[in-house]
Design an enzyme around this catalytic site. Sequence first.
Site: not given
Length: 788
Positions: A259, A484, A494
């Site tokens: 994204e 992950r 973020k």
Amino acid sequence: MSDENDIATKLEFLGLTDQNLSDVLRNKKFAFTLASIVQESGIEAPIEDKTSASLLQSLGTATKDIAYSSVLAARSLVTDAIIAKKIKSSIQLEAAVAYIKSAGEKASSAGLEFAAGVGMEATPEQINKEVAMYFTDNMDSIAANRYKSVPSLMAGIKKLPGLKWAPPAEVKKAIDAKLLDVLGPKDERDAPQKKAKKDKTASAAIAADEVSKNVRNMFTEGFLGDLHKPGGNAQIKTELMEEHLRATGGIVVTRFPPEPNGYLHIGHSKAIAVNFGYAKYHNGICYLRYDDTNPEAEEERYFTAILEIVKWLGFQPYKITYSSDHFQRLYDLGEELIRRDKGYVCFCTPEEVHANRGGDNGGARIPCKHRSKPTQQSLEEFRAMRDGKYNPGEATLRMKMDLEDPNPQMWDLVAYRVLDAPHHRTGDTWKIYPTYDFTHCLCDSFENISHSLCTTEFYLSRQSYEWLCDALEIYKPAQREYGRLNITGTIMSKRKIARLVKEGYVNDWDDPRLFTLVAIRRRGVPPEAILSFVNELGVTTSNSNIQAARFEASIRRYLEDHTPRLMLIADPVLVILENVADDFVEEIALPYKPGSPELGEHNVPFTKRVYIDRSDFREQDSADYFRLAPGKSVGLLKVPYTVRVTTFTKDESGKVTEIRAIYENDKKIKPKTYIQWVADSPVHSSPVKISEVRMFNRLFLSENPESNPDGFLADINPNSLDLFKDALIEVGFDDFRRKNVKEGSGPESMRFQALRVGYFCIDRETTEESVILNRIVTLKEDAGKSSA
């Protein structure tokens, strides 16, 4: 205690983050074990002591596979001892678990406390005292073997009766501190002996074009090694696979779909390596597809940064595509979904949708009141959404899935929502935008992806992914999920990084103390080291929670093999050799990398005036100190004879400003250590002045900044950056810069080892007049830890 909500409530008492809690709940056996331990403990509120919470989690790991009821019954003794803070370390916990396994139903509190050394802990003062005494008794051996003696030192010291229950980390810390004090930093004598060069194809498999198909690597083993061959994913209609294979020729087709709403972080390096690397290994292709379906959060700088990072890591996308390329086709399939009675327009509020899905208490699921409306009505309402007749939040297109399925991803997910925001590529054309759950699988299908590889957080989404492709009867790619990559001791959110930037804790998103990939690149970490690290970890379905120290160790190994050596003085103090002439000069030949003659060598001047690092001088000597001090003979790296300090001068503040010494060229003395130096010789343009040396340390104090009760900002390390503005470096630096200019690469690609100091690169803010250096990593792990 079978109810998942009850288990989750108990696990919250262990101070798990939302993400960690989610991860634990996926492992039902482990989750039940931890919840049972919490129940045994009798606690009814979150545990404030982080050590106790961590030990309880470790107890769960150690006992989750035990089937004997007698041992499980005795486990409560361990739980009680942890809560009472009688068991305080992992070594005590290991002994306690071993005790209940052997004692079973005969286990007792007294027996447990004796076995686990309760009340017999060593204080830091006692540890330091025992270590110092051991060093005194073994000084000859330590001086001879230097840092190679660490394993035997650790083993010998741990056998001391007074340190049996001392935490290993504290013992190691005391040993390292004593070694540093006695021997000084590591130098060339501590480098491992060179071995015959090995074929490094395995560790570089994901970066090199000439990958050998016979070596074992992340693509041949584990998760990736077990993936299906192209054509091996079943379809609702056989002709769909036939069309897919005709379109692709039967090759592997993957995609990396970020994204564009922020900068990539270290975890994304694994996703890039997995998707691009798997396709490359199998002679396939990989798309870079920007998932640009949220115009409110997307910015052009993120698109640019993502592509730069992919190329920096050594990959070239087969094509660069955008989800927005398919907006019309996606919309058409939205209409088709409605025509097939698999979609409907919903006007429920978010609160009503949540309640219909069972609410907070997981109650019965109730079909939306709009679910059974005629398809034509939903079709008209969907077109009205497209034409901007509804406000944001007023209407959504939902998929008519299976409310009886236990998987929440089958509870009528939203396919389209109204957004009043222009898109960076399509402008104001669209008033509605597709969701990830609708877009992702369909774009994978459009691009004939053979392997849709994503992380395990999307495991539940596999069912809805496949449902939508089958509902529309289009080619269905195979989604498969791997664990992950997480680095502990930092922040990757973020939102939280944005706060660090905004409030001035870091300079920007590329501040080298962060673990964004733009920051890691600026710090000077080689992309090959990152890919080697990912390959070293391998790919499984378990999440990898890796300490930053392990990542840095991998970087260090790569840099050891690929960087030249130079002498840098971060905090210089002048040494004047009193017994040589003012015009005395010797040319000293220095190899750029000992043992690698192909890298060549260079000459540096050795003169009457030389600079050493302030940390290499002590005003008062001692028997266990080997660097410069009054009356002590010490070697200067590669200089034929030793120097011996006679006097020194200090300013009003007590700071040493000048050292006087004798160059002992009338006799040969074998020094116990060598230190780096830089000569003062204007005719040789020596030394080279460095405007700023940036020594980066850990940004946070703990392994889990988010667990700080006062918030992650309270965990900030106040000493995360040390600046040296008077640093000097030898003249070989200019030659190094000329030889290491790489077309298309930034200055951070110019890396070197500063002898006895660390690995460095040139920062992008460097100019012809002003050189700025960034420390990539220290020469050894503990130097970085101690500065944090």
